[in-house]
Design an enzyme around this catalytic site. Structure first.
Site, PDB file in Angstrom:
ATOM      1  N   CYS A  84     -10.519 -42.081   7.770  1.00  0.00           N
ATOM      2  CA  CYS A  84     -10.814 -41.771   9.030  1.00  0.00           C
ATOM      3  C   CYS A  84     -12.200 -41.003   8.876  1.00  0.00           C
ATOM      4  O   CYS A  84     -13.163 -41.791   8.763  1.00  0.00           O
ATOM      5  CB  CYS A  84      -9.654 -40.736   9.490  1.00  0.00           C
ATOM      6  SG  CYS A  84      -9.673 -40.830  11.400  1.00  0.00           S
ATOM      7  N   HIS A 178      -4.774 -43.192   8.658  1.00  0.00           N
ATOM      8  CA  HIS A 178      -4.153 -42.137   7.600  1.00  0.00           C
ATOM      9  C   HIS A 178      -3.178 -42.611   6.848  1.00  0.00           C
ATOM     10  O   HIS A 178      -1.980 -42.167   6.890  1.00  0.00           O
ATOM     11  CB  HIS A 178      -3.850 -40.932   8.326  1.00  0.00           C
ATOM     12  CG  HIS A 178      -5.001 -40.108   9.084  1.00  0.00           C
ATOM     13  ND1 HIS A 178      -5.840 -38.924   8.325  1.00  0.00           N
ATOM     14  CD2 HIS A 178      -5.548 -40.466  10.189  1.00  0.00           C
ATOM     15  CE1 HIS A 178      -6.463 -38.438   9.232  1.00  0.00           C
ATOM     16  NE2 HIS A 178      -6.677 -39.466  10.316  1.00  0.00           N
ATOM     17  N   GLU A 180      -2.404 -41.385   3.891  1.00  0.00           N
ATOM     18  CA  GLU A 180      -1.566 -40.208   3.580  1.00  0.00           C
ATOM     19  C   GLU A 180      -0.595 -39.624   4.412  1.00  0.00           C
ATOM     20  O   GLU A 180       0.443 -38.714   4.081  1.00  0.00           O
ATOM     21  CB  GLU A 180      -2.788 -39.048   3.269  1.00  0.00           C
ATOM     22  CG  GLU A 180      -3.204 -38.248   4.534  1.00  0.00           C
ATOM     23  CD  GLU A 180      -4.326 -38.981   5.147  1.00  0.00           C
ATOM     24  OE1 GLU A 180      -4.631 -40.366   4.870  1.00  0.00           O
ATOM     25  OE2 GLU A 180      -4.919 -38.407   6.025  1.00  0.00           O
TER      26      GLU A 180
HETATM   27  N1  GLN Z   1     -12.676 -38.381  15.138  1.00  0.00           N
HETATM   28  C1  GLN Z   1     -13.027 -37.699  13.800  1.00  0.00           C
HETATM   29  C2  GLN Z   1     -14.441 -37.892  13.313  1.00  0.00           C
HETATM   30  O1  GLN Z   1     -15.490 -38.067  14.426  1.00  0.00           O
HETATM   31  C3  GLN Z   1     -12.324 -38.334  12.765  1.00  0.00           C
HETATM   32  C4  GLN Z   1     -10.737 -38.181  13.216  1.00  0.00           C
HETATM   33  C5  GLN Z   1      -9.878 -38.093  11.853  1.00  0.00           C
HETATM   34  O2  GLN Z   1     -10.182 -38.074  10.609  1.00  0.00           O
HETATM   35  N2  GLN Z   1      -8.491 -38.045  12.115  1.00  0.00           N
HETATM   36  O3  GLN Z   1     -14.762 -37.265  12.592  1.00  0.00           O
END
Ligand code: GLN
Length: 204
Positions: A84, A178, A180
């Site tokens: 992410c 994610h 994890e």
């Molecule tokens: N939207 C977040 C960002 O731009 C990422 C979200 C996340 O890691 N769950 O960094």
């Protein structure tokens, strides 16, 4: 070789859900060291860049020189696993809005590509990891980025609704979701196990 006393993988522990990655790695059989400054990378084979807020992560990495240290770590043979926000950090180009990134993963990504926090969701995607059968996998998307384009050296190893969500390139593994958060009590999860296998391969 038997079990090694020293942790061979680290988790960038500046912001975000690094503790969940440490748990997932422990379930997959690996001790993980928290990494906060470049010296913490010494002796590691792999580093997880967790989910969180990529802007906040960039702000915390800059003063201690972590960006350059992560680039050097990868250049010297280290394996990187970004989830992410971590994937956003690794990307070559970031939009929505534009922001600096490490430029190690040949992909263009849009931050918050599915919308706002309220548009976060759990879905079922498909993964086809190297050497394994293709299969379904639960995927948790939290203000997740969307992959808009990938370069020729990038292998798409996971999809959701036909879109790329799990990528491999050289010694980089990157997920828009994610992994994890979907671990099994036994063995952790396939994505963390894949990361550890890449670390093993890089150590040979
Ligand atoms: N939207 C977040 C960002 O731009 C990422 C979200 C996340 O890691 N769950 O960094």
């Amino acid at each position: 070789m038997g079990i090694e006393a020293e942790a061979l993988v680290g988790v960038l522990a500046l912001q975000g859900d690094f503790a969940a990655h440490e748990r997932a790695l422990a379930l997959a059989g690996a001790g993980a060291r928290p990494v906060r400054v470049p010296a913490d990378l010494s002796g590691l084979r792999g580093l997880v860049l967790p989910g969180g807020e990529s802007t906040a992560l960039l702000r915390l990495m800059a003063p201690v020189g972590m960006e350059e240290a992560v680039r050097r770590f990868h250049g010297a043979g280290g394996v990187l696993f970004g989830t992410c926000a971590g994937l956003i950090l690794l990307a070559a180009k970031v939009t929505g809005p534009e922001q600096p990134s490490l430029g190690l993963l040949d992909a263009v990504v849009a931050r918050n590509g599915y919308g706002r926090q309220i548009d976060s969701f759990v879905g079922t995607g498909r993964i086809g990891l190297p050497g394994e059968e293709e299969r379904d996998l639960e995927m948790v998307f939290i203000r997740a980025p969307r992959v808009l384009a990938v370069g020729p050296g990038v292998r798409i190893v996971g999809t959701h609704s036909g879109e790329p969500v799990l990528l491999e390139q050289d010694r980089i593994l990157a997920a828009t979701f994610h992994p994890e958060m979907s671990v099994q009590p036994e063995g952790g999860g396939p994505i963390h196990r894949r990361f550890l296998a890449m670390c093993d391969a890089a150590g040979r």
